[in-house]
Design an enzyme around this catalytic site. Structure first.
Site, PDB file in Angstrom:
ATOM      1  N   GLU A   1       5.830  -3.047  15.856  1.00 18.41           N
ATOM      2  CA  GLU A   1       6.449  -3.751  14.491  1.00 18.41           C
ATOM      3  C   GLU A   1       7.906  -3.152  14.457  1.00 18.41           C
ATOM      4  OE1 GLU A   1       4.122  -0.211  13.249  1.00 18.41           O
ATOM      5  OE2 GLU A   1       3.862  -1.838  14.764  1.00 18.41           O
TER       6      GLU A   1
ATOM      7  N   ASP B   1      11.505  -0.285  11.453  1.00 20.70           N
ATOM      8  CA  ASP B   1      10.089  -0.321  11.630  1.00 20.70           C
ATOM      9  C   ASP B   1       9.611  -1.063  10.167  1.00 20.70           C
ATOM     10  OD1 ASP B   1       7.582   1.043  13.183  1.00 20.70           O
ATOM     11  OD2 ASP B   1       7.335   0.837  11.010  1.00 20.70           O
TER      12      ASP B   1
ATOM     13  N   ASP C   1       1.663 -11.523  12.310  1.00 25.68           N
ATOM     14  CA  ASP C   1       2.479 -12.519  13.039  1.00 25.68           C
ATOM     15  C   ASP C   1       3.532 -12.889  12.425  1.00 25.68           C
ATOM     16  OD1 ASP C   1       1.161 -11.715  15.233  1.00 25.68           O
ATOM     17  OD2 ASP C   1      -0.101 -13.498  15.669  1.00 25.68           O
TER      18      ASP C   1
ATOM     19  N   ASN D   1      -2.162  -6.026   8.784  1.00 23.19           N
ATOM     20  CA  ASN D   1      -3.103  -6.408   9.810  1.00 23.19           C
ATOM     21  C   ASN D   1      -4.661  -6.377   9.431  1.00 23.19           C
ATOM     22  OD1 ASN D   1      -1.278  -7.744  11.682  1.00 23.19           O
ATOM     23  ND2 ASN D   1      -0.971  -5.917  12.745  1.00 23.19           N
TER      24      ASN D   1
END
Length: 567
Positions: free
Chosen positions: A470, A427, A444, A435
């Site tokens: 993620e 993760d 992204d 973000n």
């Protein structure tokens, strides 16, 4: 207009081969009133009003005229010679034969489609009349008339030659009909499986031509409706218009006019309605010759229209039409050649007359290839869609569903062979913050970069997927716990070194890893994934950017973790 004394030299029976095309030996007279009696016709013959058929003409086109013909046959031997006058046509209403010696009728026979097939003395598919020629000269006087095209290719032959030709003909039509049947079944099967209407219309197009061919070659009259004069007179015309109707329907669907020429596609109902009204009026009018004339003219017109539409939709981007255009051109070429022979524009020969079957076979084979090409495109699109459904569009890795499908057989094989296998679940640390601070585009880019790093460090036998959000997951067959931990730590270090370039500047990221290994107490793949998830949870609570694993004999059932602890 007439050549006086136009009398052909007698055919010498003792010198002729087993089969002789005798049209050039005929003297002929066209009776435009079609009501000239035998006596009056013979009178005009004696007056020299018959003309020599020097150009071997066999077809006189679509006319209402009757045709009178005469030929002299000499038997110079002292024995009777049995011969057959054979007309290589199956659609002739009247063929009357008068056998004369020294100006007197000694025998006569009346054959044609106006008599049931079972009433024929000679049960040949084409019209024929057997006669034993006595020594000396015999004049054969003949009258031909038909509501169909007047075609009279006349042969002087023998029963054995007819049988030999029948064998060749059987092979020819066996091949033609066999090919049509295979194409028909093939396309019906495709229609059932794909539900694409172009396949069913193509099948009906094939079937209508098959029925049309059976009607005009005499196979139907001989084998299917030998006692029905009504069917013999009208079925060929019915099948001709069915062929026209289904060719139009196939053209609309195959060319995908709804997509590539929508304005033309919108008029299809008017086209079908007009065709139905035309067919109905022609059958009510009951004029066979008119119906055949209009049908042939309409077929020729449709060829031009189909080719024009083909070039139009090709220009608009329909690439499958590259098969349609040559197919229609070759099929039309065969039909046009046969039609020109029927009209008398081209000298008659058996091969040229049957060019419609050859042309149609080539056309239908090319169209079958086109439909197969279309099927290949559909299949390719289906495979592409299936593959696309298995991939995560951002990272181009397997998604969760595809991962489960790909791993399941390896899981079962590993259990059966008692092999070691492990799972790594990772993760990205603080991904929500990335973000929020840098935007989703930066997030992204991070996901794609980590996906590339993972792909660089796994084996071909390993299965990698984006597990969601993620999170990423790696299934490692034939991998012990220590090997899995070492790989996870190697990947962790490479991610830590990784720099993601973005518009806002370079980004550095880390990831936390959970490792779990299979043990015999596990029964489902989900058990191993859950255990790896527990190890990942432990890594998150251990300061992140670390690799944590669960003991090899650990199961999810005896593992208690407080999920409410903040990460």
């Amino acid at each position: 207009m007439y050549s006086l004394g136009a009398i052909s030299k007698p055919i010498e029976l003792t010198n002729v081969p087993s089969e002789l095309f005798i049209n050039k030996h005929l003297t002929i007279l066209q009776d435009r009133s079609a009501d000239l009696s035998f006596q009056n016709a013979f009178k005009q013959y004696k007056q020299g009003k018959f003309t020599l058929n020097a150009d071997e003409r066999a077809s006189f086109g679509f006319i209402h005229d009757a045709l009178w013909a005469s030929v002299l046959i000499n038997n110079s031997s002292d024995k009777e010679i049995k011969k057959v006058l054979y007309l290589d046509t199956a659609w002739l209403d009247h063929a009357d034969f008068y056998f004369m010696r020294q100006g007197k009728v000694v025998d006569k026979a009346f054959i044609g489609d106006t008599l049931p097939f079972n009433a024929r003395e000679n049960k040949t598919r084409m019209l024929s009349q057997q006669y034993s020629f006595k020594p000396g000269i015999t004049q054969v006087f003949m009258r031909f008339e038909s509501q169909d095209p007047l075609l009279i290719p006349l042969y002087l032959t023998t029963h054995d030659a007819i049988q030999d030709n029948l064998i060749i003909s059987s092979y020819f039509y066996g091949f033609i009909y066999g090919a049509f049947f295979i194409l028909f079944v093939y396309n019906i099967t495709l229609f059932i499986s794909l539900k694409d209407s172009s396949y069913v219309f193509y099948s009906l197009y094939l079937l209508s031509f098959f029925c049309l061919n059976i009607a005009y070659t005499g196979h139907g009259f001989k084998f299917i409706w030998p006692n029905s004069l009504l069917l013999q007179q009208w079925l060929m015309i019915l099948f001709l218009y069915c062929y026209i109707a289904f060719s139009i329907a196939f053209c609309f669907e195959f060319l995908k006019l709804k997509v590539f020429a929508p304005k033309i596609y919108q008029i299809r109902k008017w086209v079908y309605t007009g065709l139905i009204l035309l067919i109905t009026s022609l059958f009510l009018n009951a004029d066979q010759l008119l119906a055949v004339n209009i049908g042939v003219a309409l077929t020729s017109l449709l060829v031009v229209i189909f080719l024009s539409l083909g070039f139009l939709v090709l220009k608009n981007g329909h690439d499958t039409v590259k098969f349609f255009i040559p197919a229609v051109f070759l099929g039309a070429g065969g039909a046009a050649t046969s039609a020109a022979t029927t009209w008398g524009f081209i000298p008659y020969s058996t091969l040229i007359f049957h060019s419609i079957e050859i042309g149609m076979l080539i056309e239908m084979s090319i169209l079958a290839l086109a439909l197969a090409f279309n099927l290949k495109k559909v299949d390719k699109a289906r495979i592409t869609a299936e593959v696309s459904a298995q991939l995560d569009h951002l990272t181009e890795l397997y998604n969760r569903r595809a991962f489960t499908v790909a791993v399941s057989p390896l899981w079962n094989l590993g259990i059966r062979d008692q092999q070691a296998f492990s799972i790594i679940l990772l993760d990205i640390d603080w991904f929500k913050t990335i973000n929020d601070d840098y935007g989703h585009a930066a997030g992204d880019d991070v996901l794609k970069s980590i996906a590339q790093t993972l792909q660089q460090h796994i084996r071909k036998s390993d299965i990698l997927a984006r597990w969601g959000g993620e999170e990423f997951i790696i299934f490692l067959p034939n991998t012990t716990q220590s090997d899995a931990i070492n790989l996870a730590d190697l990947i962790r270090k490479n991610i830590q070194k990784m720099t993601v370039l973005h518009d806002t500047g370079p980004l550095s990221v880390t990831a936390s890893f959970g490792v779990a290994v299979y043990n015999e107490q596990m029964t489902e793949l989900e058990d191993l994934i859950k255990l790896a998830d527990v190890a990942l949870y432990k890594a998150k609570n251990s300061g992140r950017n670390v690799v944590c694993h669960m003991p090899q004999n650990q199961t999810i059932k005896n593992q208690e973790v407080n999920k409410m602890t903040p990460i």
